[in-house]
Design a protein around this motif. Structure first.
Motif, PDB file in Angstrom:
ATOM      1  N   ILE A  87      49.768 -42.095 -40.241  1.00 54.56           N
ATOM      2  CA  ILE A  87      49.278 -43.469 -40.143  1.00 54.56           C
ATOM      3  C   ILE A  87      47.935 -43.394 -39.440  1.00 54.56           C
ATOM      4  CG2 ILE A  87      49.656 -45.773 -39.219  1.00 54.56           C
ATOM      5  CD1 ILE A  87      52.641 -45.248 -39.457  1.00 54.56           C
ATOM      6  N   GLU A  88      46.898 -43.772 -40.172  1.00 56.07           N
ATOM      7  CA  GLU A  88      45.533 -43.661 -39.658  1.00 56.07           C
ATOM      8  C   GLU A  88      45.070 -44.996 -39.086  1.00 56.07           C
ATOM      9  OE1 GLU A  88      40.919 -43.175 -41.178  1.00 56.07           O
ATOM     10  OE2 GLU A  88      42.565 -43.118 -42.642  1.00 56.07           O
ATOM     11  N   SER A  89      44.477 -44.939 -37.907  1.00 52.77           N
ATOM     12  CA  SER A  89      43.839 -46.122 -37.333  1.00 52.77           C
ATOM     13  C   SER A  89      42.326 -45.991 -37.492  1.00 52.77           C
ATOM     14  CB  SER A  89      44.200 -46.272 -35.853  1.00 52.77           C
ATOM     15  OG  SER A  89      43.794 -45.128 -35.121  1.00 52.77           O
ATOM     16  N   LEU A  94      44.781 -50.386 -40.145  1.00 50.48           N
ATOM     17  CA  LEU A  94      45.724 -49.279 -40.234  1.00 50.48           C
ATOM     18  C   LEU A  94      45.834 -48.883 -41.701  1.00 50.48           C
ATOM     19  CD1 LEU A  94      48.652 -50.635 -37.998  1.00 50.48           C
ATOM     20  CD2 LEU A  94      46.772 -49.128 -37.301  1.00 50.48           C
ATOM     21  N   TYR A  95      46.013 -47.574 -41.936  1.00 48.97           N
ATOM     22  CA  TYR A  95      46.151 -47.064 -43.293  1.00 48.97           C
ATOM     23  C   TYR A  95      47.358 -46.146 -43.384  1.00 48.97           C
ATOM     24  CZ  TYR A  95      41.373 -48.734 -43.957  1.00 48.97           C
ATOM     25  OH  TYR A  95      40.257 -49.520 -44.025  1.00 48.97           O
ATOM     26  N   VAL A 123      51.105 -54.829 -43.260  1.00 48.55           N
ATOM     27  CA  VAL A 123      50.977 -53.780 -42.233  1.00 48.55           C
ATOM     28  C   VAL A 123      49.663 -53.020 -42.367  1.00 48.55           C
ATOM     29  CG1 VAL A 123      52.017 -51.681 -41.286  1.00 48.55           C
ATOM     30  CG2 VAL A 123      53.486 -53.531 -42.133  1.00 48.55           C
ATOM     31  N   TYR A 124      49.314 -52.667 -43.603  1.00 46.94           N
ATOM     32  CA  TYR A 124      48.190 -51.763 -43.833  1.00 46.94           C
ATOM     33  C   TYR A 124      47.079 -52.423 -44.635  1.00 46.94           C
ATOM     34  CZ  TYR A 124      51.883 -48.433 -42.713  1.00 46.94           C
ATOM     35  OH  TYR A 124      52.913 -47.773 -42.107  1.00 46.94           O
ATOM     36  N   ALA A 125      45.889 -51.882 -44.478  1.00 46.98           N
ATOM     37  CA  ALA A 125      44.789 -52.184 -45.388  1.00 46.98           C
ATOM     38  C   ALA A 125      44.887 -51.224 -46.569  1.00 46.98           C
ATOM     39  CB  ALA A 125      43.452 -52.006 -44.673  1.00 46.98           C
ATOM     40  N   PRO A 126      44.523 -51.666 -47.772  1.00 43.32           N
ATOM     41  CA  PRO A 126      44.584 -50.755 -48.921  1.00 43.32           C
ATOM     42  C   PRO A 126      43.411 -49.791 -48.936  1.00 43.32           C
ATOM     43  CG  PRO A 126      43.735 -52.878 -49.601  1.00 43.32           C
ATOM     44  CD  PRO A 126      44.094 -53.020 -48.150  1.00 43.32           C
TER      45      PRO A 126
END
Length: 271
Positions: A87-89, A94-95, A123-126
């Motif tokens: 999980i990248e910040s 977040l990705y 939760v995440y950005a695409p």
């Protein structure tokens, strides 16, 4: 020269990053000892799979943060290519991502999942760009989970030069979904069909275990260019290894001469 690849199917504990990394290191060492040049871990292998933004933010790390340092050091210590779901910040975003490390420990790429499923969108950005990474093993097209459902996306990676598709995933199910046919054989068939229709190996590494009211299906699969299953697992943790057919393999040459699927396309009819 033949290449041996491995799917390391793990069941990480949500939030227990250090414990999960230790378990991954043990699996990677076993894979390298068995001759693997590429070890692929599932989606969110480092962190466990979070179902809320709060849980995801608590375990996220920058692309070149401490998690990447540990994964790069592991790849270097074993002299392997290593792909792992992280999980990248990045700023406020977040990705759901897949990082690839070379045998010298360098981070070669971090791919951000382009297709987000259901509540993942909260939760995440695409991700906004496909990723094909040239390596000594060939050009690796990186995908995460739901990306594999979209044949045109995988085809685009192959058209861009990918000679192998790497998919880190967490296919999940519950009793209702299982009753609808969403189970181990079904997800294994996804890897087989994407390999068959594109004429390249697909290495699909899946989470095991359970969480959030769902069960991770597992069934990690290494499919050859003909769609033949070269190695696979059931729902439990484990290691699947396979030697990919070399370009000069007689059966591989015979198959590629017959299965001219990409050349036979008629985009004038459906483009």
């Amino acid at each position: 020269m033949p290449v041996t690849v491995a799917c390391a199917q793990v069941a990480p504990v949500l939030g227990a990053v250090s414990v999960n990394l230790d378990a991954m290191a043990a699996q990677a060492r076993s894979a390298a000892a068995a001759g693997a040049s590429l070890v692929v871990f599932p989606e969110c292998a480092v962190t466990g799979y979070p179902f809320s933004r709060t849980d995801a933010a608590a375990v996220a790390s920058p692309a070149d943060g401490p998690v990447a340092e540990r994964l790069g050091a592991l790849a270097a210590s074993l002299g392997v290519h290593l792909a792992a779901g992280v999980i990248e910040s990045s700023g406020a975003d977040l990705y759901d991502a897949l990082s690839l490390f070379g045998p010298d420990g360098a981070r070669l790429a971090t791919y951000r999942k382009a297709h987000l499923f259901s509540t993942e969108r909260t939760v995440y950005a695409p991700g906004s760009a496909p990723v094909v990474v040239p390596t000594a093993l060939g050009a690796l097209g990186l995908t995460v989970c739901y990306d594999l459902i979209f044949p045109e996306y995988v085809r685009a990676l192959v058209d861009a030069g990918a000679s192998m598709i790497v998919n880190a995933t967490n296919w999940i199910t519950d009793p209702w979904q299982t009753g609808m046919g969403w189970d181990g054989p079904m997800v294994r068939s996804l890897a087989r069909v994407r390999a068959l229709e594109n004429g390249v190996p697909v290495v699909m590494s899946c989470l095991a275990g359970s969480g959030g009211g769902f069960t991770s299906i597992g069934h990690s699969t290494i499919a050859g260019p003909s769609g033949r299953v070269l190695a696979s697992l059931d729902a439990a943790e484990g290691l699947a290894l396979a030697e990919l057919p070399a370009d000069d393999d007689a059966d591989a040459r015979r198959w590629s001469a017959l299965a001219t699927y990409r050349a036979d396309r008629r985009p004038d009819l459906y483009g």
